[in-house]
Design a protein around this motif. Structure first.
Motif, PDB file in Angstrom:
ATOM      1  N   VAL A 154       0.869  -1.173   0.000  1.00  0.00           N
ATOM      2  CA  VAL A 154       0.000   0.000   0.000  1.00  0.00           C
ATOM      3  C   VAL A 154       0.905   1.222   0.000  1.00  0.00           C
ATOM      4  CG1 VAL A 154      -1.686   1.352   1.315  1.00  0.00           C
ATOM      5  CG2 VAL A 154      -1.891  -1.131   1.214  1.00  0.00           C
ATOM      6  N   SER A 172      -7.398  -0.474   9.481  1.00  0.00           N
ATOM      7  CA  SER A 172      -7.205   0.361   8.294  1.00  0.00           C
ATOM      8  C   SER A 172      -5.711   0.540   8.076  1.00  0.00           C
ATOM      9  CB  SER A 172      -7.867   1.731   8.483  1.00  0.00           C
ATOM     10  OG  SER A 172      -9.267   1.603   8.498  1.00  0.00           O
ATOM     11  N   SER A 213      -9.260   4.718   0.613  1.00  0.00           N
ATOM     12  CA  SER A 213      -9.482   3.433  -0.055  1.00  0.00           C
ATOM     13  C   SER A 213      -8.974   2.245   0.765  1.00  0.00           C
ATOM     14  CB  SER A 213      -8.829   3.428  -1.438  1.00  0.00           C
ATOM     15  OG  SER A 213      -7.432   3.561  -1.329  1.00  0.00           O
ATOM     16  N   SER A 214      -8.245   2.516   1.854  1.00  0.00           N
ATOM     17  CA  SER A 214      -7.710   1.421   2.673  1.00  0.00           C
ATOM     18  C   SER A 214      -8.339   1.349   4.063  1.00  0.00           C
ATOM     19  CB  SER A 214      -6.188   1.562   2.795  1.00  0.00           C
ATOM     20  OG  SER A 214      -5.572   1.312   1.549  1.00  0.00           O
ATOM     21  N   ALA A 237      -9.328  -2.377   5.640  1.00  0.00           N
ATOM     22  CA  ALA A 237      -8.753  -3.202   4.579  1.00  0.00           C
ATOM     23  C   ALA A 237      -8.310  -4.580   5.058  1.00  0.00           C
ATOM     24  CB  ALA A 237      -7.554  -2.474   3.954  1.00  0.00           C
ATOM     25  N   PHE A 274      -6.554  -9.644   3.797  1.00  0.00           N
ATOM     26  CA  PHE A 274      -6.658  -8.321   3.175  1.00  0.00           C
ATOM     27  C   PHE A 274      -7.714  -8.335   2.082  1.00  0.00           C
ATOM     28  CE2 PHE A 274      -2.469  -8.524   4.964  1.00  0.00           C
ATOM     29  CZ  PHE A 274      -2.142  -7.227   5.328  1.00  0.00           C
ATOM     30  N   TYR A 275      -8.512  -7.260   2.013  1.00  0.00           N
ATOM     31  CA  TYR A 275      -9.406  -7.079   0.883  1.00  0.00           C
ATOM     32  C   TYR A 275      -8.565  -6.637  -0.316  1.00  0.00           C
ATOM     33  CZ  TYR A 275     -13.647  -7.259   3.728  1.00  0.00           C
ATOM     34  OH  TYR A 275     -14.671  -7.657   4.545  1.00  0.00           O
ATOM     35  N   ARG A 313      -8.774  -2.991  -1.494  1.00  0.00           N
ATOM     36  CA  ARG A 313      -8.461  -1.927  -0.529  1.00  0.00           C
ATOM     37  C   ARG A 313      -6.963  -1.774  -0.294  1.00  0.00           C
ATOM     38  NH1 ARG A 313     -13.404  -2.612   3.859  1.00  0.00           N
ATOM     39  NH2 ARG A 313     -15.029  -2.752   2.258  1.00  0.00           N
ATOM     40  N   VAL A 314      -6.179  -2.515  -1.059  1.00  0.00           N
ATOM     41  CA  VAL A 314      -4.723  -2.385  -1.041  1.00  0.00           C
ATOM     42  C   VAL A 314      -4.257  -2.154  -2.472  1.00  0.00           C
ATOM     43  CG1 VAL A 314      -4.451  -3.830   1.023  1.00  0.00           C
ATOM     44  CG2 VAL A 314      -4.317  -4.881  -1.241  1.00  0.00           C
TER      45      VAL A 314
END
Length: 127
Positions: A28, A82, A89-90, A93, A113-114, A117-118
């Motif tokens: 990220v 988060s 966006s994270s 996540a 992890f989604y 979102r990374v």
């Protein structure tokens, strides 16, 4: 928290957990948030497989625990983190089952992890 129904995986809702043979790196904002060769792959019913990364291989200095919590009747309560470096966006996540149910006890001390979102989840075969 109120009592919730607990379900056991079975033929109608199978869950399997096995060691991954891949190296997995999560990034990220140009930072490596997690890197491991010791992930577990959880396969649940018709959902896409999820890689669970051991907490020992996660840079928790880049994460911030949130108040978000969700319940799965097969796995238990999940808490969220988060990744501030990723901005909006994270948010939430990362998730973790601090006290997973017995059927999925192997994912204790692991996070997931989604992918959306990374910045990236790179999976490199090691075999």
């Amino acid at each position: 928290m109120t009592a919730r129904e607990v379900k056991i995986p079975g033929a109608d809702h199978p869950i399997t957990i096995e060691p991954s043979t891949d190296e997995i790196v999560v990034t990220v904002a140009g930072k490596v948030v997690a890197s491991t060769r010791d992930a577990l792959v959880l396969r649940e019913a018709d959902y896409p497989p999820v890689n669970y990364i051991p907490v020992k291989d996660v840079d928790f200095g880049l994460l911030e625990r949130t108040d978000q919590a969700t319940y799965c009747p097969y796995k238990g309560w999940a808490g969220y983190y988060s990744i501030p470096a990723g901005g909006g966006s994270s948010v939430d996540a990362v998730w973790r089952y601090d006290e997973p149910y017995d059927a999925v006890a192997a994912i204790k001390d692991h996070v997931a992890f989604y992918p959306d979102r990374v910045d990236s989840i790179t999976v490199r075969p090691t075999a």
